[in-house]
Design an enzyme around this catalytic site. Structure first.
Site, PDB file in Angstrom:
ATOM      1  N   HIS A  53       0.876  -1.176   0.000  1.00  0.00           N
ATOM      2  CA  HIS A  53       0.000   0.000   0.000  1.00  0.00           C
ATOM      3  C   HIS A  53       0.917   1.230   0.000  1.00  0.00           C
ATOM      4  O   HIS A  53       1.725   1.403   0.903  1.00  0.00           O
ATOM      5  CB  HIS A  53      -0.915   0.004   1.227  1.00  0.00           C
ATOM      6  CG  HIS A  53      -1.932  -1.093   1.190  1.00  0.00           C
ATOM      7  ND1 HIS A  53      -2.276  -1.862   2.277  1.00  0.00           N
ATOM      8  CD2 HIS A  53      -2.687  -1.549   0.146  1.00  0.00           C
ATOM      9  CE1 HIS A  53      -3.209  -2.736   1.912  1.00  0.00           C
ATOM     10  NE2 HIS A  53      -3.466  -2.580   0.627  1.00  0.00           N
ATOM     11  N   GLU A  99       1.750   3.720   3.014  1.00  0.00           N
ATOM     12  CA  GLU A  99       2.174   3.174   4.304  1.00  0.00           C
ATOM     13  C   GLU A  99       3.695   3.255   4.373  1.00  0.00           C
ATOM     14  O   GLU A  99       4.416   2.315   4.055  1.00  0.00           O
ATOM     15  CB  GLU A  99       1.621   1.750   4.459  1.00  0.00           C
ATOM     16  CG  GLU A  99       0.090   1.771   4.373  1.00  0.00           C
ATOM     17  CD  GLU A  99      -0.559   0.399   4.458  1.00  0.00           C
ATOM     18  OE1 GLU A  99       0.141  -0.600   4.673  1.00  0.00           O
ATOM     19  OE2 GLU A  99      -1.791   0.342   4.300  1.00  0.00           O
ATOM     20  N   HIS A 157       3.085  -3.446   6.917  1.00  0.00           N
ATOM     21  CA  HIS A 157       2.070  -2.428   6.634  1.00  0.00           C
ATOM     22  C   HIS A 157       1.929  -1.471   7.812  1.00  0.00           C
ATOM     23  O   HIS A 157       2.440  -1.724   8.897  1.00  0.00           O
ATOM     24  CB  HIS A 157       0.700  -3.089   6.416  1.00  0.00           C
ATOM     25  CG  HIS A 157       0.592  -3.855   5.140  1.00  0.00           C
ATOM     26  ND1 HIS A 157      -0.217  -3.468   4.116  1.00  0.00           N
ATOM     27  CD2 HIS A 157       1.208  -4.984   4.728  1.00  0.00           C
ATOM     28  CE1 HIS A 157      -0.114  -4.329   3.113  1.00  0.00           C
ATOM     29  NE2 HIS A 157       0.745  -5.268   3.464  1.00  0.00           N
ATOM     30  N   GLU A 201       1.156  -5.294  10.843  1.00  0.00           N
ATOM     31  CA  GLU A 201       0.730  -3.896  10.926  1.00  0.00           C
ATOM     32  C   GLU A 201       1.561  -3.243  12.027  1.00  0.00           C
ATOM     33  O   GLU A 201       1.470  -3.618  13.191  1.00  0.00           O
ATOM     34  CB  GLU A 201      -0.764  -3.806  11.266  1.00  0.00           C
ATOM     35  CG  GLU A 201      -1.678  -4.491  10.255  1.00  0.00           C
ATOM     36  CD  GLU A 201      -1.907  -3.654   8.991  1.00  0.00           C
ATOM     37  OE1 GLU A 201      -1.511  -2.461   8.975  1.00  0.00           O
ATOM     38  OE2 GLU A 201      -2.485  -4.196   8.032  1.00  0.00           O
TER      39      GLU A 201
HETATM   40 ZN   LIG Z   1      -1.581  -1.910   4.195  1.00  0.00          ZN
END
Ligand SMILES: [Zn+2]
Length: 350
Positions: A67, A70, A165, A229
């Site tokens: 992404h 990020e 992420h 994350e």
């Molecule tokens: Zn992500």
């Protein structure tokens, strides 16, 4: 850009992320050797393979920027890679570094057209005639990861892919990992221990196949694959990198034979969740009924209205049910939120 030019630039100024972002669509294959004997191969923009002269039994993929907005994981991986290229860090394992979506990183957006992390395990080609840069990229990333694992020497080896992420919203537990569905196989104790060393002792255990990069790694490559994350999304330069120190040092230790500060797996040290239900956006009327600053893993009273769609209301059904990854902006037909609940892995870890 010609391969010779590329190598000249990289050797003069060892910053592969910079080169990647200057050439977000393509870089030619090029290879060279560092003075310490490490072979460096550029496979594409954002894709660089590092093979040290002597290496152990792990094959490690470090992925970031799937992404584009990020940024913290991109900065973290870039720093590790630059230290390898500048010979400040000597690898002890084969490592493939991936910057997932360079055009989206440049644009400071999550995606240009398609969510790249919904296109793996063949989902890039499931709609005939539909094309996008992300679909092309997903297909190529799958090829590179398979090639990386396939080219490893024979013997007992451990395959790993950590896809890093940051989340759109804050989280009750700042760092957490998504453990892809293993089709009934046991979860790995040593992987839980590594996640904890990274500061991610909250783990969401999936029970169904997915189109994510980490599920592709687990299912198609038989690797230990994780989406990790690491915190909240912020633009380049606005990340408080001190919040990522623990994860950065664990990853550095992993790839360079350093000491991993792990402790023996004890379920009490973890917050473990499983998915209870997945809520898809089916019409443009999809609305969330809680504020943007409500954090991932927040729980509400049973009966609270969480979301609505044309003709449907989604309410909390059981005690302890928590929200995660709510995003009303997803395309119609896609997952707009997961509802999770605490779970035990007793008897299902080894
Ligand atoms: Zn992500």
């Amino acid at each position: 850009m010609k391969p010779e030019e590329l190598l000249q630039q990289l050797q003069h100024h060892p910053d592969f992320l910079k080169l990647t972002l200057a050439h977000p669509d393509f870089l030619p294959f090029a290879s060279y050797q560092l003075e310490n004997g490490t072979q460096i191969q550029i496979w594409d923009t954002g894709v660089i393979y590092c093979l040290p002269k002597q290496f152990g039994t792990q094959d490690i993929v470090l992925s970031s920027g799937v992404h584009g907005n990020e940024t913290a994981p991109v900065e973290l991986c870039s720093e590790l890679l630059n230290d390898v290229l500048a010979e400040k860090l000597l690898l002890t394992e084969r490592v493939l570094f991936l910057f997932g979506n360079p055009p989206a990183i440049n644009a400071g957006v999550r995606e240009i057209q398609d969510n790249l992390n919904r296109l793996f395990s063949g989902h890039h080609s499931k709609e005939p005639g539909v094309q996008s840069a992300e679909r092309e990229r997903a297909k190529k990333l799958e090829t590179y990861v398979l090639k990386f694992f396939d080219e490893a020497p024979q013997g007992l080896r451990e395959r790993k892919l950590y896809d890093l992420h940051t989340a759109i919203r804050g989280s009750r537990f700042e760092k957490f990992a998504v453990y892809p569905f293993l089709h009934g196989e046991n979860w790995s104790k040593t992987q839980f221990e590594f996640l904890k060393a990274c500061g991610a002792n909250t783990v969401l255990l999936m029970q169904t196949p997915a189109s994510t990069f980490s599920y592709f790694a687990a299912q198609s490559c038989k690797a230990h694959g994780f989406t990790i994350e690491l915190g909240k999304v912020r633009p380049f330069g606005q990340n408080d990198m001190s919040r990522f120190t623990q994860a950065a040092s664990a990853l550095r230790a992993l790839i360079s034979g350093g000491e991993l500060h792990t402790t023996e797996f004890n379920e009490a040290d973890f917050n473990l969740y499983e998915v209870r239900r997945s809520i898809n956006k089916t019409t443009e009327a999809f609305t969330l009924h809680f504020a943007d600053n409500i954090e991932n893993f927040t729980t509400f009273d049973v009966g609270t209205l969480l979301a609505s769609d044309e003709g449907v209301e989604y309410k909390v059904e059981v005690e302890g049910e928590a929200i995660i990854f709510p995003n009303p902006k997803v395309a119609i037909g896609q997952r707009a939120m997961l509802m999770v609940k605490p779970v035990s892995v007793a008897g299902k870890v080894s």
